[in-house]
Motif scaffolding. Structure first.
Motif, short mmCIF file in Angstrom:
data_model
loop_
_atom_site.label_atom_id
_atom_site.label_comp_id
_atom_site.label_asym_id
_atom_site.label_seq_id
_atom_site.Cartn_x
_atom_site.Cartn_y
_atom_site.Cartn_z
N PRO A 232 -31.86 17.12 26.93
CA PRO A 232 -32.72 16.41 25.99
C PRO A 232 -32.94 17.21 24.70
N GLN A 234 -35.72 16.72 21.47
CA GLN A 234 -36.87 15.94 21.02
C GLN A 234 -37.52 16.64 19.84
N ARG A 285 -35.87 11.24 20.08
CA ARG A 285 -35.48 11.76 21.40
C ARG A 285 -34.02 11.38 21.65
N GLY A 305 -39.43 16.68 28.24
CA GLY A 305 -39.88 15.72 27.23
C GLY A 305 -40.25 14.37 27.78
N TYR A 337 -46.26 13.93 21.57
CA TYR A 337 -44.84 13.63 21.71
C TYR A 337 -43.92 14.77 21.32
N GLY A 340 -41.27 18.22 23.66
CA GLY A 340 -39.95 18.37 24.23
C GLY A 340 -39.12 19.41 23.50
#
Length: 503
Positions: A232, A234, A285, A305, A337, A340
């Motif tokens: 991931p 982010q 993301r 995340g 948010y 991540g």
């Protein structure tokens, strides 16, 4: 006994606290301890059929309930008998002898209807397998998520119902094993489940996404792929208007190179503040698929995340201080948010299931969406943000991308779909802003659909307009499964009747 009664008539409220069944009589379908799944299904399906007969004799409609996840009230039916399937949740391996010649049993698993997406994912990963898509959370039952068209977000994949290869469906008059024409399971296996075999492409396309109106799903055969890792990325970035053209054209590599890694992503999500969407940073993301290896460093869902619920924490402020919606939304995005891993952070990996998390119950949730043809994205995105901001919506706007999903009533009906979600605290202003968005899309002549499990204000006329011939095909399949109108009415509710799915 597979079915037990749960107390006297009373109330039942769904998981997110958005709807309540009044004067409901609750029952539970529970797993047994049979060593073979087919034997357990035979006992359970017969018990469900008998229960349906008793409900009809008592003059009560019925509603199957899994995790009670849907905030749209599609699972609400008052003055009804409710069948909780959550404890009917075992999963079983499928052997090569159980499938038809030419079918690879390695990726298949027999799943009872109450198993959560999380439970199915965990069982598959124990076997070196994986789901290839799912929703943002994993607290739904697999059958319930499929029944309402829960969309995935992998660019080249459709909805969660695309995993389904066969369905056991119980109606008052029969126990049906529904597969595509080519078939999956052996005749002997199907007979041992107590089912009547129905190999029929049309019935199967309806049963993949039944919206609770084709009968009661008691089991599914779920497909999978070899286990894989995802990396991931982010971050919070200001997104240029030109980037919408890249997304609309499917040039995800270019978008990824500009805002994350210079490689093809498998998942792209953009969460924007509709108040000045190009001036305030968006939450981006990305997921990049990589080969499985056992020695990767483990990470928590938070480190990967996962989780999309931070805006609920500011619900009261957003409602009480409408003049500050833009800054407060941005603060929530930054606070909740941006945790991540970014490009410059230490690299983390996880399996598909490890990157998901179960949402907390959100009593003040507003949850709505539209799915459009991806090619229309650049044309309408800024208009949607402007309408939402002008009318005081208190949610962020989320973009995700997927392929056309299977099932006649799948909301992702476009070959390349863009899903636009409106998730956040519930208020009259937010609901009005969403209604204005729908009006704008209609005025612009933009085709779109809405999620069955979200608070999207659908009615029978709109369902007929959105799904057209596919709705007629779905109704024809329903009539073949339940030719008696009284049996079809048994599965009705105020919501489903209003959608035109139980006539």
């Amino acid at each position: 006994m597979p079915i037990v009664k749960l107390g006297d008539e009373g109330q039942w409220t769904n998981y997110h606290g958005t709807g309540t069944c009044e004067a409901a009589t609750r029952f539970a379908l529970r797993s047994g301890d049979a060593p073979r799944g087919r034997d357990e299904l035979a006992l359970a399906a017969k018990a469900v059929q008998d229960w349906l007969g008793a409900a009809a004799a008592a003059g009560r409609r019925v509603r199957p309930l899994g995790a009670g996840w849907s905030p749209s009230n599609v699972n609400i039916s008052s003055q009804s008998w409710l069948l909780h399937t959550r404890r009917f949740n075992r999963s079983f391996r499928i052997d090569a002898a159980d499938v038809r010649p030419g079918v690879d049993a390695q990726g298949l698993m027999l799943v009872e209807a109450g198993a959560l997406v999380d439970e199915v994912s965990d069982k598959l990963e124990e076997q070196g397998r994986s789901l290839w898509t799912s929703g943002a959370g994993n607290g739904q039952t697999f059958a319930g998520a499929a029944a309402t068209g829960t969309h995935g977000s992998m660019i080249a994949r459709g909805g969660i119902q695309d995993h389904i290869r066969a369905v056991q469906m119980v109606t008052p008059a029969g126990i049906h094993w529904i597969e595509p024409d080519v078939g999956v399971m052996s005749d002997a296996f199907i007979a041992a489940t107590g089912s009547t075999l129905r190999r029929d492409d049309e019935l199967f396309a309806a049963a993949q996404l039944p919206v609770g109106a084709l009968g009661i799903v008691t089991a599914l055969v779920v497909d999978s792929v070899p286990k894989y890792l995802v990396r991931p990325i982010q971050n919070l970035r200001r997104v240029d208007r030109a980037a919408l053209d890249w997304l609309a054209a499917g040039d995800f590599r270019r978008f990824s190179a500009a805002y994350a890694l210079d490689r093809d992503p498998d998942f792209v999500q953009m969460i924007v503040n509709p108040y000045k969407p190009f001036k305030r940073p968006a939450m981006l993301r990305f997921l990049y698929r990589e080969p499985w290896r056992d020695d990767y460093p483990r990470a928590t869902p938070g480190q990967l995340g996962a989780g999309y619920d931070a805006l609920s924490l500011l619900g009261r402020l957003l409602n009480d201080y409408p003049w500050a919606r833009g800054p407060l939304l941005q603060y929530a995005m930054k606070l909740g948010y941006a945790s991540g891993p970014d490009v410059d952070a230490p690299t983390v990996y996880g399996s598909w299931g490890e990157g998901l998390d179960t949402h907390r119950p959100l009593a003040d949730l507003f949850n709505a969406s539209v799915t459009i043809d991806r090619a229309d994205l650049a044309r309408v995105f800024e208009q949607i943000c402007a309408v939402y901001a002008r009318h005081g919506g208190s949610t962020v706007i989320t973009l995700r991308f997927m392929a056309r999903a299977e099932g006649l009533l799948a909301p992702a009906r476009f070959a390349h779909s863009a899903v636009i979600d409106f998730d956040g605290p519930r208020s009259a202003r937010t609901a009005d802003a969403y209604a204005r968005v729908v009006e704008r899309l209609d005025a612009e002549g933009i085709g779109f659909t809405r999620h069955w499990a979200k608070s999207c204000g659908l009615d029978a006329a709109r369902v007929a307009a959105d799904y057209g011939e596919d709705l007629q095909r779905w109704r024809a399949a329903q009539a073949r499964l339940m030719p008696d109108p009284a049996h079809r009415a048994l599965f009705g509710s105020a919501v489903l009747d209003g959608l035109g799915l139980t006539g």
